[in-house]
Design a protein around this motif. Structure first.
Motif, PDB file in Angstrom:
ATOM      1  N   MET A  21       0.840  -1.182   0.000  1.00 58.92           N
ATOM      2  CA  MET A  21       0.000   0.000   0.000  1.00 58.92           C
ATOM      3  C   MET A  21       0.883   1.243   0.000  1.00 58.92           C
ATOM      4  O   MET A  21       1.742   1.401   0.849  1.00 58.92           O
ATOM      5  CB  MET A  21      -0.897  -0.020   1.240  1.00 58.92           C
ATOM      6  N   SER A  22       0.685   2.113  -0.959  1.00 63.13           N
ATOM      7  CA  SER A  22       1.497   3.328  -1.022  1.00 63.13           C
ATOM      8  C   SER A  22       0.935   4.395  -0.088  1.00 63.13           C
ATOM      9  O   SER A  22      -0.271   4.479   0.120  1.00 63.13           O
ATOM     10  CB  SER A  22       1.543   3.868  -2.451  1.00 63.13           C
ATOM     11  N   LYS A  23       1.846   5.174   0.466  1.00 58.65           N
ATOM     12  CA  LYS A  23       1.432   6.233   1.380  1.00 58.65           C
ATOM     13  C   LYS A  23       1.073   7.490   0.613  1.00 58.65           C
ATOM     14  O   LYS A  23       1.722   7.822  -0.367  1.00 58.65           O
ATOM     15  CB  LYS A  23       2.559   6.565   2.357  1.00 58.65           C
ATOM     16  N   ARG A  24       0.068   8.163   1.078  1.00 58.40           N
ATOM     17  CA  ARG A  24      -0.339   9.438   0.499  1.00 58.40           C
ATOM     18  C   ARG A  24       0.523  10.510   1.139  1.00 58.40           C
ATOM     19  O   ARG A  24       0.589  10.609   2.357  1.00 58.40           O
ATOM     20  CB  ARG A  24      -1.822   9.670   0.787  1.00 58.40           C
ATOM     21  N   LYS A  25       1.236  11.295   0.337  1.00 61.68           N
ATOM     22  CA  LYS A  25       2.100  12.352   0.859  1.00 61.68           C
ATOM     23  C   LYS A  25       1.263  13.605   1.101  1.00 61.68           C
ATOM     24  O   LYS A  25       0.632  14.113   0.176  1.00 61.68           O
ATOM     25  CB  LYS A  25       3.218  12.647  -0.147  1.00 61.68           C
ATOM     26  N   VAL A  26       1.252  14.052   2.331  1.00 60.77           N
ATOM     27  CA  VAL A  26       0.499  15.245   2.713  1.00 60.77           C
ATOM     28  C   VAL A  26       1.508  16.291   3.168  1.00 60.77           C
ATOM     29  O   VAL A  26       2.386  16.004   3.980  1.00 60.77           O
ATOM     30  CB  VAL A  26      -0.513  14.932   3.844  1.00 60.77           C
ATOM     31  N   SER A  27       1.382  17.500   2.634  1.00 59.59           N
ATOM     32  CA  SER A  27       2.326  18.560   2.978  1.00 59.59           C
ATOM     33  C   SER A  27       2.178  18.971   4.447  1.00 59.59           C
ATOM     34  O   SER A  27       1.131  18.767   5.069  1.00 59.59           O
ATOM     35  CB  SER A  27       2.098  19.782   2.086  1.00 59.59           C
ATOM     36  N   VAL A  28       3.230  19.563   4.962  1.00 59.96           N
ATOM     37  CA  VAL A  28       3.204  20.062   6.339  1.00 59.96           C
ATOM     38  C   VAL A  28       2.078  21.080   6.503  1.00 59.96           C
ATOM     39  O   VAL A  28       1.353  21.069   7.503  1.00 59.96           O
ATOM     40  CB  VAL A  28       4.572  20.684   6.719  1.00 59.96           C
ATOM     41  N   GLU A  29       1.907  21.940   5.512  1.00 57.30           N
ATOM     42  CA  GLU A  29       0.858  22.961   5.578  1.00 57.30           C
ATOM     43  C   GLU A  29      -0.523  22.325   5.669  1.00 57.30           C
ATOM     44  O   GLU A  29      -1.374  22.778   6.445  1.00 57.30           O
ATOM     45  CB  GLU A  29       0.930  23.889   4.361  1.00 57.30           C
ATOM     46  N   ASP A  30      -0.747  21.269   4.887  1.00 60.24           N
ATOM     47  CA  ASP A  30      -2.038  20.582   4.923  1.00 60.24           C
ATOM     48  C   ASP A  30      -2.257  19.875   6.252  1.00 60.24           C
ATOM     49  O   ASP A  30      -3.377  19.832   6.763  1.00 60.24           O
ATOM     50  CB  ASP A  30      -2.157  19.584   3.771  1.00 60.24           C
ATOM     51  N   LYS A  31      -1.186  19.327   6.825  1.00 56.49           N
ATOM     52  CA  LYS A  31      -1.317  18.671   8.120  1.00 56.49           C
ATOM     53  C   LYS A  31      -1.714  19.679   9.199  1.00 56.49           C
ATOM     54  O   LYS A  31      -2.589  19.409  10.024  1.00 56.49           O
ATOM     55  CB  LYS A  31      -0.006  17.977   8.510  1.00 56.49           C
ATOM     56  N   ILE A  32      -1.077  20.844   9.183  1.00 60.83           N
ATOM     57  CA  ILE A  32      -1.405  21.889  10.159  1.00 60.83           C
ATOM     58  C   ILE A  32      -2.849  22.345   9.970  1.00 60.83           C
ATOM     59  O   ILE A  32      -3.596  22.528  10.940  1.00 60.83           O
ATOM     60  CB  ILE A  32      -0.409  23.061  10.056  1.00 60.83           C
ATOM     61  N   TYR A  33      -3.248  22.530   8.720  1.00 67.01           N
ATOM     62  CA  TYR A  33      -4.634  22.901   8.422  1.00 67.01           C
ATOM     63  C   TYR A  33      -5.601  21.850   8.975  1.00 67.01           C
ATOM     64  O   TYR A  33      -6.597  22.184   9.622  1.00 67.01           O
ATOM     65  CB  TYR A  33      -4.798  23.066   6.910  1.00 67.01           C
ATOM     66  N   ALA A  34      -5.290  20.585   8.731  1.00 64.75           N
ATOM     67  CA  ALA A  34      -6.145  19.491   9.190  1.00 64.75           C
ATOM     68  C   ALA A  34      -6.237  19.455  10.715  1.00 64.75           C
ATOM     69  O   ALA A  34      -7.330  19.306  11.278  1.00 64.75           O
ATOM     70  CB  ALA A  34      -5.608  18.158   8.658  1.00 64.75           C
ATOM     71  N   VAL A  35      -5.108  19.596  11.380  1.00 61.73           N
ATOM     72  CA  VAL A  35      -5.091  19.588  12.844  1.00 61.73           C
ATOM     73  C   VAL A  35      -5.926  20.743  13.385  1.00 61.73           C
ATOM     74  O   VAL A  35      -6.707  20.575  14.327  1.00 61.73           O
ATOM     75  CB  VAL A  35      -3.647  19.648  13.386  1.00 61.73           C
ATOM     76  N   ASN A  36      -5.793  21.913  12.772  1.00 69.94           N
ATOM     77  CA  ASN A  36      -6.575  23.068  13.231  1.00 69.94           C
ATOM     78  C   ASN A  36      -8.069  22.872  13.009  1.00 69.94           C
ATOM     79  O   ASN A  36      -8.874  23.314  13.835  1.00 69.94           O
ATOM     80  CB  ASN A  36      -6.073  24.350  12.579  1.00 69.94           C
ATOM     81  N   LEU A  37      -8.446  22.197  11.933  1.00 73.97           N
ATOM     82  CA  LEU A  37      -9.871  21.879  11.723  1.00 73.97           C
ATOM     83  C   LEU A  37     -10.395  21.061  12.898  1.00 73.97           C
ATOM     84  O   LEU A  37     -11.491  21.303  13.404  1.00 73.97           O
ATOM     85  CB  LEU A  37     -10.068  21.087  10.432  1.00 73.97           C
ATOM     86  N   TYR A  38      -9.599  20.095  13.316  1.00 73.48           N
ATOM     87  CA  TYR A  38     -10.007  19.245  14.431  1.00 73.48           C
ATOM     88  C   TYR A  38     -10.017  20.015  15.754  1.00 73.48           C
ATOM     89  O   TYR A  38     -10.995  19.983  16.497  1.00 73.48           O
ATOM     90  CB  TYR A  38      -9.090  18.024  14.541  1.00 73.48           C
ATOM     91  N   LEU A  39      -8.940  20.734  16.038  1.00 66.53           N
ATOM     92  CA  LEU A  39      -8.833  21.444  17.321  1.00 66.53           C
ATOM     93  C   LEU A  39      -9.869  22.554  17.451  1.00 66.53           C
ATOM     94  O   LEU A  39     -10.301  22.868  18.556  1.00 66.53           O
ATOM     95  CB  LEU A  39      -7.421  21.994  17.501  1.00 66.53           C
ATOM     96  N   ASP A  40     -10.270  23.141  16.319  1.00 64.79           N
ATOM     97  CA  ASP A  40     -11.305  24.179  16.337  1.00 64.79           C
ATOM     98  C   ASP A  40     -12.717  23.596  16.402  1.00 64.79           C
ATOM     99  O   ASP A  40     -13.694  24.341  16.442  1.00 64.79           O
ATOM    100  CB  ASP A  40     -11.192  25.084  15.096  1.00 64.79           C
TER     101      ASP A  40
END
Length: 51
Positions: A1-20
């Motif tokens: 299974m290949s890993k999906r590469k997610v940029s650091v910026e997208d990870k921060i955006y995603a985390v903020n969606l959750y934390l907010d």
């Protein structure tokens, strides 16, 4: 299974969606086509860097 590469910026955006309270961890995993465990790791990493 290949890993999906997610940029650091997208990870921060995603985390903020959750934390907010805008998205669930499961929904974020679906949005970025990654596992729930990956999203949980992003959150742990983010929180450990921003204490």
């Amino acid at each position: 299974m290949s890993k999906r590469k997610v940029s650091v910026e997208d990870k921060i955006y995603a985390v903020n969606l959750y934390l907010d309270g805008k998205e669930s961890q499961r929904r974020i995993a679906d949005m970025f086509d990654v596992s729930l465990a990956s999203v949980q790791q992003w959150i742990r990493n983010y929180e450990s860097m921003n204490l």
